[in-house]
Design a protein around this motif. Sequence first.
Motif, PDB file in Angstrom:
ATOM      1  N   SER A 233      -0.987 -19.591   6.179  1.00  0.00           N
ATOM      2  CA  SER A 233      -1.235 -19.770   7.613  1.00  0.00           C
ATOM      3  C   SER A 233      -0.121 -20.590   8.262  1.00  0.00           C
ATOM      4  N   ILE A 234       0.395 -21.597   7.565  1.00  0.00           N
ATOM      5  CA  ILE A 234       1.505 -22.396   8.097  1.00  0.00           C
ATOM      6  C   ILE A 234       2.770 -21.544   8.205  1.00  0.00           C
ATOM      7  N   GLU A 235       3.021 -20.732   7.204  1.00  0.00           N
ATOM      8  CA  GLU A 235       4.195 -19.859   7.244  1.00  0.00           C
ATOM      9  C   GLU A 235       4.101 -18.868   8.396  1.00  0.00           C
ATOM     10  N   MET A 236       2.893 -18.393   8.699  1.00  0.00           N
ATOM     11  CA  MET A 236       2.715 -17.503   9.850  1.00  0.00           C
ATOM     12  C   MET A 236       2.985 -18.238  11.147  1.00  0.00           C
ATOM     13  N   MET A 237       2.526 -19.484  11.232  1.00  0.00           N
ATOM     14  CA  MET A 237       2.800 -20.277  12.436  1.00  0.00           C
ATOM     15  C   MET A 237       4.300 -20.447  12.647  1.00  0.00           C
ATOM     16  N   ALA A 252      -8.249 -14.842  10.385  1.00  0.00           N
ATOM     17  CA  ALA A 252      -8.503 -13.458   9.955  1.00  0.00           C
ATOM     18  C   ALA A 252      -7.404 -12.963   9.022  1.00  0.00           C
ATOM     19  N   ALA A 253      -6.160 -13.374   9.286  1.00  0.00           N
ATOM     20  CA  ALA A 253      -5.029 -12.928   8.470  1.00  0.00           C
ATOM     21  C   ALA A 253      -5.093 -13.452   7.041  1.00  0.00           C
ATOM     22  N   VAL A 254      -5.772 -14.581   6.846  1.00  0.00           N
ATOM     23  CA  VAL A 254      -5.898 -15.141   5.484  1.00  0.00           C
ATOM     24  C   VAL A 254      -7.325 -15.015   4.961  1.00  0.00           C
ATOM     25  N   SER A 255      -8.092 -14.143   5.620  1.00  0.00           N
ATOM     26  CA  SER A 255      -9.464 -13.828   5.184  1.00  0.00           C
ATOM     27  C   SER A 255     -10.372 -15.056   5.174  1.00  0.00           C
ATOM     28  N   LEU A 256     -10.311 -15.837   6.264  1.00  0.00           N
ATOM     29  CA  LEU A 256     -11.192 -16.978   6.443  1.00  0.00           C
ATOM     30  C   LEU A 256     -11.806 -16.930   7.830  1.00  0.00           C
ATOM     31  N   LEU A 261     -10.852 -22.313   8.238  1.00  0.00           N
ATOM     32  CA  LEU A 261      -9.445 -22.675   8.364  1.00  0.00           C
ATOM     33  C   LEU A 261      -9.300 -24.072   8.947  1.00  0.00           C
ATOM     34  N   SER A 262     -10.111 -24.407   9.923  1.00  0.00           N
ATOM     35  CA  SER A 262     -10.067 -25.743  10.518  1.00  0.00           C
ATOM     36  C   SER A 262     -10.402 -26.807   9.485  1.00  0.00           C
TER      37      SER A 262
END
Length: 342
Positions: A233-237, A252-256, A261-262
Motif C-alpha cells: 500500500s505504501i509503494e502504491m502511494m 481494495a488493492a491489497v484485499s483489505l 488498512l487503517s
Amino acid sequence: MLGSRKSQDARTDSPFTLRNPITFLLLPEFTSIGFFSVVEALRVANRYAPRKYDWNLTSLDGKPTKDCNGIEVCVADNFFDLTEPPGTIMVIGGTTPDRFGTNELFSKLRWLSSQGSLLGGVDTAQQVLALGGLLDGYRVTVHWENASAFRERFRKSELTLNLFEFDRNRVTCAGGTAGIDMVLHAVEAEHGRDVAIRAAEHFMHERIRRGSEGQRLKTTDRWDIHHNKLVKSIEMMEAEIEEPLSTAELAAAVSLSSRQLSRLFKEHLQISPGQFYLELRLDRAHQMILHSEMSVNSIAFACGFQSQSHFSRVYREKFGVSPSQTRRREVERRYPVMRAPN
C-alpha cells in the motif's frame, strides 16, 4: 509506453563501454561524490585493465571550478575550446544546473555528439542536457530528489529511477556512489568480469550493482516494516502522487477493508493512511520546491493538491513556512547577497 520491468532491466543492464578519451565538464557547484565516484573508479580500473582509460577535466571558462562544498578543483581546458570530439563527454551537475543551460553549450554538445562522442550526465546534469533537447527520445535516469520535477518538465524523455542508464549514444547516472557501478559495468564489458571484480575489491565495494537496481532503500528498510500488505500500500502511494488514491481504493488493492488498512497503519506507523499519504505528497512537493524551477502552483497539482491555497496551508502546517518562503530561503542560501564592508 513503458515496456515490462523485465525488458527495461535487460536494456539497462546491456553491456556498454566508456569510449576513450573521456572529457569531464564540471558545472559550477557540481556534486563531488558524483564526480569522484566516476573518476576514482576509472583510476582504480587502470591498475588492472590492459587498456587504460584517459580523461581530462574542463569547465565552462577554463578556470578552476568550485564544487557544492566550495572546494575548488583545477581543470585543464575550456570546454568550448575543444576542437576534436572526445570518445565520451561526461557532464557533472550540481545544485543549480539550469543556470548553465545556454544555447552556446547546447550547440557545442550537439556538435560533439554528431561527431561521434558518447554523451553522458551525472546527478543533475541531465536537466541541462534535457533543456537542450539532447535527451529527447532517450531512456534516462536522474537523482531521485530531482526525478519528479524532471518527469513533469521533460516528457520527451523516458525517465527511470535506476542507478544508471545506457541508451544508444547516451549514458546517464543518478550520482552518489552509482558512478562506481556504472564504471565497473563498462569495465566488465570491455575488459571482463575478473578485472571489474578486482577493481571493485580494491576500494572495498562489496558487489557490483546492476544498473536496473533502485536508488533508494527498500520500503521495508526505510519504514522498518515487514507486513506485505502494508508495504504494498505504501509503494502504491509513492507511485500515485499526482492522482492520490482513496483509502478504500488502496485497501481494495491489497484485499483489505478500509478499517483493516487503517489498523495496520496505526499499529505499525502510528498514523492514519490518509495522513501518511499527505506527508508523502508534502515531502515530494518540498523536494520539488528545493530542486526545480517549477512554479508553486504547478508543483501543487503535480503532488495531487487541487488548489494552491489548500497546498500552502497544509505545507505551512508541516514545515512552518509557506512554499514561496521555502524557495526564497533556498535561493538566498545558494546566492547570498554580497555586502560591502563597513
